[in-house]
Every structure is written in C-alpha cells, then in structure tokens.
Design a protein around this motif. Structure first.
Motif, short mmCIF file in Angstrom:
data_model
loop_
_atom_site.label_atom_id
_atom_site.label_comp_id
_atom_site.label_asym_id
_atom_site.label_seq_id
_atom_site.Cartn_x
_atom_site.Cartn_y
_atom_site.Cartn_z
N ASP A 26 40.40 95.60 83.17
CA ASP A 26 40.78 96.50 84.25
C ASP A 26 42.05 96.04 84.95
O ASP A 26 42.88 96.86 85.36
CB ASP A 26 39.63 96.63 85.25
CG ASP A 26 38.52 97.54 84.75
OD1 ASP A 26 38.73 98.23 83.72
OD2 ASP A 26 37.45 97.57 85.38
N GLU A 30 45.58 98.15 85.16
CA GLU A 30 46.28 98.38 86.42
C GLU A 30 47.71 97.86 86.35
O GLU A 30 48.66 98.52 86.81
CB GLU A 30 45.52 97.71 87.56
CG GLU A 30 45.99 98.05 88.95
CD GLU A 30 45.72 99.49 89.34
OE1 GLU A 30 46.49 100.01 90.18
OE2 GLU A 30 44.78 100.10 88.80
N LYS A 33 50.37 100.04 84.50
CA LYS A 33 50.97 101.13 85.27
C LYS A 33 52.21 100.66 86.02
O LYS A 33 53.15 101.42 86.22
CB LYS A 33 49.95 101.69 86.26
CG LYS A 33 48.67 102.22 85.64
CD LYS A 33 47.66 102.56 86.74
CE LYS A 33 46.30 102.89 86.17
NZ LYS A 33 45.29 103.11 87.24
N LYS A 34 52.18 99.39 86.43
CA LYS A 34 53.28 98.85 87.23
C LYS A 34 54.40 98.28 86.36
O LYS A 34 55.58 98.34 86.72
CB LYS A 34 52.76 97.76 88.17
CG LYS A 34 51.68 98.22 89.14
CD LYS A 34 51.11 97.07 89.93
CE LYS A 34 50.01 97.50 90.89
NZ LYS A 34 50.51 98.36 91.97
N THR A 85 52.62 91.31 92.66
CA THR A 85 52.28 92.41 91.76
C THR A 85 50.90 92.19 91.14
O THR A 85 50.08 93.11 91.05
CB THR A 85 53.33 92.54 90.63
OG1 THR A 85 54.61 92.79 91.22
CG2 THR A 85 52.98 93.69 89.69
N GLY A 88 48.23 92.57 93.89
CA GLY A 88 47.99 93.98 94.18
C GLY A 88 47.11 94.63 93.12
O GLY A 88 46.21 95.42 93.44
N ALA A 89 47.38 94.30 91.85
CA ALA A 89 46.58 94.87 90.76
C ALA A 89 45.12 94.42 90.86
O ALA A 89 44.20 95.23 90.66
CB ALA A 89 47.17 94.45 89.41
N TRP A 91 43.42 93.49 93.56
CA TRP A 91 42.72 94.12 94.69
C TRP A 91 42.52 95.62 94.46
O TRP A 91 41.51 96.18 94.90
CB TRP A 91 43.46 93.86 96.00
CG TRP A 91 43.14 92.50 96.53
CD1 TRP A 91 43.98 91.41 96.58
CD2 TRP A 91 41.89 92.05 97.04
NE1 TRP A 91 43.31 90.33 97.09
CE2 TRP A 91 42.02 90.68 97.39
CE3 TRP A 91 40.65 92.67 97.24
CZ2 TRP A 91 40.98 89.93 97.92
CZ3 TRP A 91 39.61 91.93 97.77
CH2 TRP A 91 39.77 90.58 98.11
N ASN A 92 43.44 96.27 93.75
CA ASN A 92 43.23 97.68 93.40
C ASN A 92 41.99 97.84 92.54
O ASN A 92 41.20 98.77 92.72
CB ASN A 92 44.45 98.24 92.67
CG ASN A 92 45.58 98.59 93.62
OD1 ASN A 92 45.39 98.69 94.83
ND2 ASN A 92 46.78 98.77 93.08
N VAL A 93 41.82 96.93 91.59
CA VAL A 93 40.64 96.97 90.72
C VAL A 93 39.38 96.70 91.53
O VAL A 93 38.37 97.41 91.38
CB VAL A 93 40.78 95.95 89.56
CG1 VAL A 93 39.46 95.82 88.80
CG2 VAL A 93 41.90 96.36 88.62
N GLU A 95 38.75 97.22 94.59
CA GLU A 95 38.43 98.30 95.54
C GLU A 95 38.08 99.62 94.86
O GLU A 95 37.30 100.40 95.40
CB GLU A 95 39.61 98.50 96.50
CG GLU A 95 39.82 97.32 97.44
CD GLU A 95 41.17 97.33 98.14
OE1 GLU A 95 41.92 98.32 97.94
OE2 GLU A 95 41.48 96.37 98.86
N LYS A 96 38.63 99.86 93.64
CA LYS A 96 38.49 101.18 93.04
C LYS A 96 37.56 101.24 91.83
O LYS A 96 36.99 102.29 91.53
CB LYS A 96 39.88 101.70 92.61
CG LYS A 96 40.84 101.90 93.76
CD LYS A 96 42.21 102.32 93.25
CE LYS A 96 43.21 102.44 94.39
NZ LYS A 96 44.57 102.79 93.87
#
Length: 239
Positions: A26, A30, A33-34, A85, A88-89, A91-93, A95-96
């Motif tokens: 995951d 993420e 995408k970046k 970067t 951020g990836a 924490w995005n994983v 949280e989502k």
C-alpha cells in the motif's frame, strides 16, 4: 480468573500480528502516485531498503533514539525522493486504507483468548523508518488495541530488541518476573534471542516448521502459526 503461572504475553507487531508485506504494497502504491514509478518496483525497493536498514540497526550503526529519522533519510536516498514524501505516503495509507487487510490470520483470536485467560498483553516492538505511533494507530483501527494493555516501541523508549532493557519495560509495568512472561515474534535475533536474554519464555513464529518445536530445556518454542500460540500458553501455565 488469573492463573498462577504465566501472567504476561508480549508481542512483536510486524509479521507477528500484522503483515508488513501488505503494508509495504500500500505504501508503494501511494508513492507511485507521487513519484510516477511502477508500484511493484517501489515495493521491491522498499523491502530491500528495509532489509538494509534493519541490518544497519542490528550492527549498532544507529543510536536507538535516532533510528526513525536516520533510516528514513537512507530510504529516501534509496528511492531518490525526500523523507517527507515517504512520511506522507505512510500516513496516507494509515488514515485511508482498510486496516483489517493487514491482520494476520489468528492474530485477533489469539489476543482475545489470552485476555479471556486473564493474562496481560503488551507490545514490544522495534521500528525502522516509521515511528511506533503508526503501529499504535493501525492496532487501534484493526481492533487489536482493545486486547492490549501497554505498548513499547524502540523510538519511544530509546532501546531496541534484542536488548533486555526493552523487555524489562513491560515486566516492570506489570510487576511481573521474567519467568512469568512470554514474548512472541517472528525474528530469531530480535524476538527469540531477545526474550531469552531477558530470561523470559519465548515463542518464534516460523511458518517453515511443521508443528510445535520446543528448544532444549529452556521454555523457548517455535510454532508454525500464531493460532497454535494458545496451546503453548496452556502448556506453560501447567509449570
């Protein structure tokens, strides 16, 4: 009802309760995408970087209080990106994503059974390039946290497995003697050896063994699946 033998079981997190491979997939998705790179390529590089950072940690190349920022910088250089970067990836994983996909088979059931037996349950975990608070959030979101009485992570207590001091944090918290405690993990070096150095009982989870293996006269076991753990616990409680 609390029994008279074993009083505390501590767990490692990754590849003991949660799948690190699924989490990396995951994170790689993420990051793709970046960074505009293939997720599979990034996943392979994440795993390779993780192995290298883990080896450096074992070799004592990092102070325990600096493991996360230092390994994060190493990983960022390896992936040719910035530390923020990757942060951020991650924490995005966290949280989502649907966190229950990270649960290993039998993890919730084993933790629940231990609590029903009256045992205290703790986490004793190392970290690499994300902090212990990531694990705390994931354990909460997966529902495992309701079975856990305390959590100790290397970046927070500034000591890593296999050093006995990190295990002693949990023992002191619950006023438990080492022989009244059991540690469970997937790493021979960090978990089994660490627990033995702390004079605790130990269980190594290794899917390559065909059944429960007891090591010499010490209360150290190898099991193929965490679903077998309760049988080892019951055996220890007879002593």
């Amino acid at each position: 009802m609390q029994r008279s033998g074993l009083k505390l079981v501590s767990f490692d997190v990754w590849d003991t309760l949660l799948s690190v491979g699924a989490f990396y997939r995951d994170i790689a998705s993420e990051l793709s995408k970046k960074l505009g790179k293939e997720p599979t390529l990034l996943e392979n590089k994440l795993m390779e970087g993780y192995r290298k950072a883990r080896a450096l940690r074992r070799a004592g190349r990092f102070d325990d209080s600096e493991i996360v920022p230092k390994t994060l910088r190493i990983m960022a250089e390896f992936l040719e990106t910035k530390p923020e970067t990757i942060e951020g990836a991650i924490w995005n994983v966290v949280e989502k994503a649907e966190p229950k996909q990270y649960l290993l088979d039998g993890a919730s059931e084993s933790a629940r059974q231990l609590k029903e037996m009256g045992l205290k349950v703790a986490i004793v975990g190392n970290v690499v390039f994300w902090p212990g608070k990531v694990n705390r959030v994931l354990l909460e979101r997966t529902g495992l946290a309701k079975f856990i009485d305390a959590q100790y992570y290397a970046d927070e207590v500034e000591v890593s497995k296999p050093k006995p001091e990190i295990f002693l944090k949990a023992l002191l918290r619950f006023n438990v003697e080492p022989w009244e405690a059991l540690h469970v993990g997937d790493s021979l070096f960090e978990d089994l050896v660490g627990a033995v150095l702390a004079h605790m009982n130990a269980v190594l989870v290794d899917k390559n063994v065909g059944g429960v293996v007891k090591l010499s006269s010490w209360n150290a076991y190898i099991i193929p699946d965490i679903r077998v753990l309760v049988h080892v616990v019951r055996e220890l409680e007879k002593h």
